[in-house]
Design a protein around this motif. Structure first.
Motif, short mmCIF file in Angstrom:
data_model
loop_
_atom_site.label_atom_id
_atom_site.label_comp_id
_atom_site.label_asym_id
_atom_site.label_seq_id
_atom_site.Cartn_x
_atom_site.Cartn_y
_atom_site.Cartn_z
N GLU A 124 -6.27 34.52 -5.98
CA GLU A 124 -4.89 34.24 -6.39
C GLU A 124 -4.76 34.08 -7.90
O GLU A 124 -3.72 34.42 -8.48
N GLY A 125 -5.83 33.57 -8.56
CA GLY A 125 -5.79 33.44 -10.01
C GLY A 125 -5.67 34.79 -10.70
O GLY A 125 -4.92 34.95 -11.66
N TYR A 126 -6.43 35.77 -10.21
CA TYR A 126 -6.34 37.13 -10.75
C TYR A 126 -4.94 37.69 -10.54
O TYR A 126 -4.35 38.29 -11.45
N CYS A 127 -4.39 37.51 -9.34
CA CYS A 127 -3.05 38.03 -9.04
C CYS A 127 -2.00 37.41 -9.95
O CYS A 127 -1.09 38.09 -10.44
N ALA A 162 1.51 31.41 -19.59
CA ALA A 162 0.37 32.11 -20.17
C ALA A 162 -0.69 31.12 -20.64
O ALA A 162 -1.89 31.32 -20.42
N ILE A 163 -0.26 30.05 -21.29
CA ILE A 163 -1.19 29.01 -21.75
C ILE A 163 -1.87 28.34 -20.57
O ILE A 163 -3.08 28.12 -20.56
N GLU A 164 -1.10 28.03 -19.54
CA GLU A 164 -1.65 27.34 -18.37
C GLU A 164 -2.70 28.19 -17.67
O GLU A 164 -3.80 27.71 -17.34
N ALA A 167 -5.87 28.34 -19.71
CA ALA A 167 -6.63 27.10 -19.62
C ALA A 167 -7.36 26.99 -18.28
O ALA A 167 -8.52 26.57 -18.23
N VAL A 168 -6.70 27.38 -17.21
CA VAL A 168 -7.32 27.33 -15.89
C VAL A 168 -8.54 28.25 -15.84
O VAL A 168 -9.59 27.91 -15.29
N GLN A 169 -8.42 29.43 -16.44
CA GLN A 169 -9.53 30.39 -16.44
C GLN A 169 -10.74 29.86 -17.22
O GLN A 169 -11.88 30.22 -16.94
N GLN A 170 -10.51 28.97 -18.17
CA GLN A 170 -11.60 28.40 -18.97
C GLN A 170 -12.29 27.24 -18.26
O GLN A 170 -13.29 26.71 -18.76
#
Length: 230
Positions: A124-127, A162-164, A167-170
């Protein structure tokens, strides 16, 4: 199920049945897309999103798209592809028709975004990241063509998202305006300004050494990593 999603689905089904549409319920994959991707991404705001929407193609035939989203200059069609439906059991004629339908959508000025049902379930993160890029692309190209821009509120909501997502991806690592600026193709000063505003509004927490800010972290993630309730 989130109450706003339940209301959205109920309203769609009531409207579709009232209009006598052939498709008046959502499938499993489409529902999961709303639960796992769109809902969290848009804070369960479904304004501008239409599911199982019928339209006429250039030859007068009735077609359906899984979702379309229209807001300001953004015209986005989203298709959720199940493996068996679109790959394993599809005939040559149906596959040809499927491809031609996609071309006609593009000719009409819509941006087409496709996900597999498996991606919706497990990535879901990728989507959400792809959805963000598609909305940003539609806004950029439409604005360049002279379309009305997004409102200031919608534009800032897009930037915050976009920022959120970044940050989640990091994960639990701090994030920095310089790296964000490079990845998103904007100036470092602009990125710094966005980060500062996001911190003022409580999305980010500033990480400091003395009086110097050396990075940022999602506020909720900061609470988890420190074990403090702020």
């Amino acid at each position: 199920m989130h109450p706003e999603l339940r209301r959205f689905i109920d309203a769609f089904e009531q409207e579709a049945r009232g209009e006598g549409r052939l498709r008046h319920t959502l499938g499993y994959a489409e529902t999961r897309f709303l639960e796992r991707v769109w809902g969290p991404f848009m804070n369960f705001n479904f304004d501008g999103l239409k599911p199982e929407y019928p339209f006429l193609d250039f030859e007068g035939g009735q077609r359906f798209v899984d979702f379309f989203y229209s807001k300001g200059p953004v015209k986005l069609i989203i298709e959720i592809d199940g493996y068996t439906t679109h790959a394993k059991e599809i005939s040559k004629s149906k596959f040809r028709d499927h491809v031609r339908r996609q071309n006609r959508l593009m000719y009409s000025g819509w941006f087409l975004l496709r996900f597999t049902a498996d991606e919706v379930e497990t990535e879901e993160g990728y989507c959400q990241a792809e959805l963000l890029k598609a909305i940003g692309y539609c806004w950029t190209t439409s604005a360049g063509a002279g379309a009305l821009p997004l409102s200031a509120g919608d534009l800032w909501a897009y930037r915050k998202k976009a920022i959120e997502l970044y940050a989640v991806q990091q994960g639990d690592r701090s994030i920095h305006p310089t790296n964000f600026a490079y990845e998103h193709g904007i100036g470092r000063t602009t990125a710094q300004r966005w980060f500062e505003r996001a911190a003022e509004e409580g999305l980010l927490t500033s990480l400091r050494r003395g009086n110097k800010v050396y990075g940022y972290m999602l506020a909720d993630m900061r609470k988890l990593s420190t074990g403090r309730n702020e």
